[in-house]
Scaffold this motif. Structure first.
Motif, PDB file in Angstrom:
ATOM      1  N   LEU A  15       0.815  -1.216   0.000  1.00  0.00           N
ATOM      2  CA  LEU A  15       0.000   0.000   0.000  1.00  0.00           C
ATOM      3  C   LEU A  15       0.844   1.260   0.000  1.00  0.00           C
ATOM      4  N   ASP A  16       0.539   2.145  -0.929  1.00  0.00           N
ATOM      5  CA  ASP A  16       1.051   3.513  -0.885  1.00  0.00           C
ATOM      6  C   ASP A  16       0.267   4.257   0.214  1.00  0.00           C
ATOM      7  N   ILE A  17       0.780   5.370   0.677  1.00  0.00           N
ATOM      8  CA  ILE A  17       0.047   6.122   1.710  1.00  0.00           C
ATOM      9  C   ILE A  17      -0.685   7.335   1.116  1.00  0.00           C
ATOM     10  N   GLU A  18       0.085   8.362   0.740  1.00  0.00           N
ATOM     11  CA  GLU A  18      -0.538   9.633   0.325  1.00  0.00           C
ATOM     12  C   GLU A  18      -1.381   9.431  -0.936  1.00  0.00           C
ATOM     13  N   GLY A  19      -2.657   9.705  -0.849  1.00  0.00           N
ATOM     14  CA  GLY A  19      -3.552   9.540  -2.001  1.00  0.00           C
ATOM     15  C   GLY A  19      -4.124   8.135  -2.103  1.00  0.00           C
ATOM     16  N   ILE A  30      -1.518  19.459   6.706  1.00  0.00           N
ATOM     17  CA  ILE A  30      -1.207  19.245   8.132  1.00  0.00           C
ATOM     18  C   ILE A  30       0.259  18.866   8.330  1.00  0.00           C
ATOM     19  N   LEU A  31       0.689  17.781   7.679  1.00  0.00           N
ATOM     20  CA  LEU A  31       2.062  17.316   7.926  1.00  0.00           C
ATOM     21  C   LEU A  31       3.117  18.312   7.428  1.00  0.00           C
ATOM     22  N   PHE A  32       2.980  18.761   6.185  1.00  0.00           N
ATOM     23  CA  PHE A  32       4.029  19.632   5.629  1.00  0.00           C
ATOM     24  C   PHE A  32       4.068  21.005   6.323  1.00  0.00           C
ATOM     25  N   PRO A  33       2.914  21.638   6.558  1.00  0.00           N
ATOM     26  CA  PRO A  33       2.981  22.929   7.279  1.00  0.00           C
ATOM     27  C   PRO A  33       3.625  22.789   8.665  1.00  0.00           C
ATOM     28  N   ARG A 105       9.876  17.176  -3.375  1.00  0.00           N
ATOM     29  CA  ARG A 105      10.900  16.147  -3.601  1.00  0.00           C
ATOM     30  C   ARG A 105      10.652  14.969  -2.664  1.00  0.00           C
ATOM     31  N   LYS A 106      11.037  13.782  -3.120  1.00  0.00           N
ATOM     32  CA  LYS A 106      10.847  12.570  -2.304  1.00  0.00           C
ATOM     33  C   LYS A 106      12.202  12.016  -1.879  1.00  0.00           C
ATOM     34  N   SER A 107      13.185  12.885  -1.699  1.00  0.00           N
ATOM     35  CA  SER A 107      14.528  12.400  -1.354  1.00  0.00           C
ATOM     36  C   SER A 107      14.515  11.744   0.023  1.00  0.00           C
ATOM     37  N   LEU A 110      15.349  14.229   2.891  1.00  0.00           N
ATOM     38  CA  LEU A 110      14.230  15.069   3.349  1.00  0.00           C
ATOM     39  C   LEU A 110      13.256  14.252   4.184  1.00  0.00           C
ATOM     40  N   LYS A 111      12.956  13.050   3.711  1.00  0.00           N
ATOM     41  CA  LYS A 111      11.929  12.235   4.373  1.00  0.00           C
ATOM     42  C   LYS A 111      12.382  11.734   5.746  1.00  0.00           C
ATOM     43  N   GLN A 112      13.698  11.486   5.883  1.00  0.00           N
ATOM     44  CA  GLN A 112      14.198  11.064   7.205  1.00  0.00           C
ATOM     45  C   GLN A 112      14.009  12.186   8.213  1.00  0.00           C
ATOM     46  N   MET A 117      10.973  14.848  12.793  1.00  0.00           N
ATOM     47  CA  MET A 117      10.274  16.034  13.304  1.00  0.00           C
ATOM     48  C   MET A 117       8.830  15.737  13.703  1.00  0.00           C
ATOM     49  N   TRP A 118       8.164  14.835  12.969  1.00  0.00           N
ATOM     50  CA  TRP A 118       6.747  14.552  13.267  1.00  0.00           C
ATOM     51  C   TRP A 118       6.566  13.764  14.559  1.00  0.00           C
ATOM     52  N   ARG A 119       7.656  13.121  15.028  1.00  0.00           N
ATOM     53  CA  ARG A 119       7.559  12.285  16.230  1.00  0.00           C
ATOM     54  C   ARG A 119       6.864  13.028  17.376  1.00  0.00           C
ATOM     55  N   TYR A 152       4.424   0.742   1.334  1.00  0.00           N
ATOM     56  CA  TYR A 152       5.588   1.284   0.606  1.00  0.00           C
ATOM     57  C   TYR A 152       5.284   2.746   0.295  1.00  0.00           C
ATOM     58  N   SER A 153       5.978   3.623   0.973  1.00  0.00           N
ATOM     59  CA  SER A 153       5.732   5.053   0.816  1.00  0.00           C
ATOM     60  C   SER A 153       7.057   5.790   0.704  1.00  0.00           C
ATOM     61  N   SER A 154       7.033   6.961   0.077  1.00  0.00           N
ATOM     62  CA  SER A 154       8.223   7.816   0.083  1.00  0.00           C
ATOM     63  C   SER A 154       8.469   8.358   1.485  1.00  0.00           C
ATOM     64  N   GLY A 155       7.434   8.449   2.294  1.00  0.00           N
ATOM     65  CA  GLY A 155       7.618   8.826   3.698  1.00  0.00           C
ATOM     66  C   GLY A 155       8.490   7.770   4.370  1.00  0.00           C
ATOM     67  N   SER A 156       9.375   8.193   5.270  1.00  0.00           N
ATOM     68  CA  SER A 156      10.303   7.245   5.905  1.00  0.00           C
ATOM     69  C   SER A 156       9.526   6.184   6.690  1.00  0.00           C
ATOM     70  N   GLU A 158       9.912   5.405   9.661  1.00  0.00           N
ATOM     71  CA  GLU A 158       9.506   5.980  10.952  1.00  0.00           C
ATOM     72  C   GLU A 158       8.242   6.837  10.799  1.00  0.00           C
ATOM     73  N   ALA A 159       8.183   7.630   9.732  1.00  0.00           N
ATOM     74  CA  ALA A 159       6.992   8.466   9.500  1.00  0.00           C
ATOM     75  C   ALA A 159       5.759   7.596   9.263  1.00  0.00           C
ATOM     76  N   GLN A 160       5.954   6.482   8.559  1.00  0.00           N
ATOM     77  CA  GLN A 160       4.832   5.563   8.305  1.00  0.00           C
ATOM     78  C   GLN A 160       4.311   4.985   9.623  1.00  0.00           C
ATOM     79  N   ALA A 186      13.610   4.135  -5.377  1.00  0.00           N
ATOM     80  CA  ALA A 186      12.521   5.066  -5.680  1.00  0.00           C
ATOM     81  C   ALA A 186      11.265   4.310  -6.117  1.00  0.00           C
ATOM     82  N   LYS A 187      10.120   4.885  -5.837  1.00  0.00           N
ATOM     83  CA  LYS A 187       8.866   4.204  -6.179  1.00  0.00           C
ATOM     84  C   LYS A 187       8.603   4.179  -7.676  1.00  0.00           C
ATOM     85  N   VAL A 188       9.360   4.983  -8.429  1.00  0.00           N
ATOM     86  CA  VAL A 188       9.179   5.007  -9.885  1.00  0.00           C
ATOM     87  C   VAL A 188      10.204   4.120 -10.585  1.00  0.00           C
TER      88      VAL A 188
END
Ligand SMILES: CSCCC(=O)C(=O)COP(=O)(O)O
Ligand code: MG
Length: 261
Positions: A15-19, A30-33, A105-107, A110-112, A117-119, A152-156, A158-160, A186-188
């Motif tokens: 499963l992908d997450i976003e969308g 919410i998450l990005f702001p 970007r899905k680097s 950045l995602k780590q 930070m979201w913890r 399987y998400s671009s989000g780390s 830990e974020a998942q 990468a997912k692509v």
């Protein structure tokens, strides 16, 4: 609602997450702001910690890679409020993070950092991971049918785990058999799905991947993975060609595994 059959040989859902499990608006509004608002404070207060140093190291490696590829982050003139070397270094990291986020970007770098930070936001109850209503009941049904369920998400990773561990439906991490992020590729990239199959211990053909992004669906299909494209409110519009090519679902409840009750 029309059902969509997935092959009888399926042993795992990916499963992908976003969308897919989660509205894009949760991520964008919410998450990005949260990252944008707390970045300076976070870097200033964690700068000397090992985890933050590793995050900054990864970001610097990504900057070097981007420069090699001529993907330069705009460098802003450092203003009068920045005095020390540390403040200057923090400002440079901030510029890069905000630039990467503006480009979505899905680097991995950045995602780590975002995951770390979201913890605090999840642990304090300020943020709860949104899940579409059909997600948890469908995962439970698939598991009852003997299927494994992975993310399987671009989000780390830990974020998942934060999103599913502190979700609107409570802690649903036990419903998941494992997590993959861009450290596997990468997912692509079709190779990422081959590696995931190898890690899970099955053939790509035994996996069904659910995603909203057709570039990801294409890569997964190239590797032999079965795919359904998830159409949720606010997702990117599909072309007529994409609509004709992919199995489409608007809810996980439409999926039916052939031969399983
Ligand atoms: C799971 S963390 C938040 C979402 C995120 O940062 C992201 O990039 C989501 O990408 P996806 O691959 O799940 O579409
Ligand atoms: Mg997605």
């Amino acid at each position: 609602m029309a059902t969509v059959s997935i092959p009888a040989c399926t042993t795992a859902l990916l499963l992908d997450i976003e969308g897919t499990t989660t509205p894009i608006t949760f991520v964008k509004d919410i998450l990005f702001p949260y990252i944008q608002e707390h970045l300076e404070d976070y870097l200033s207060s964690h700068w000397e910690e090992d985890e933050c140093k590793q995050d900054v190291h990864l970001l610097k490696k990504q900057i070097e890679e981007d420069m090699k590829q001529n993907r330069a982050c705009p460098v802003h003139a450092v203003d009068q409020t920045v005095h020390t070397d540390e403040e200057k270094a923090i400002r440079e990291v901030m510029d890069n993070v905000l630039w990467q986020m503006a480009a979505d970007r899905k680097s991995t770098a950045l995602k780590q950092l975002q995951g770390h930070m979201w913890r605090a936001a999840y642990a304090s109850g300020r943020i709860k991971g949104e899940l579409y209503q059909d997600v948890v009941p469908s995962i439970k049904r698939w598991r009852e049918q003997g299927l494994k369920v992975y993310v399987y998400s671009s989000g780390s990773v830990e974020a998942q785990k934060l999103l599913f561990g502190y979700s609107v439906e409570g802690d649903v991490l036990d419903l998941l058999d494992g997590h993959f992020d861009t450290t596997i590729g990468a997912k692509v990239d079709a190779k990422s799905y081959e590696r995931i199959a190898e890690r899970i211990g099955c053939q790509p053909e035994e996996i069904t991947f659910l995603t909203d992004v057709t570039r990801e669906a294409k890569a997964a299909q190239e590797s032999g993975v079965n795919v359904a494209v998830v159409v949720r409110p606010g997702n990117m519009e599909l072309t007529d060609e994409e609509r004709a090519h992919y199995n489409l679902i608007t809810s996980f409840s439409q999926l039916e595994v052939t031969g399983r009750v």
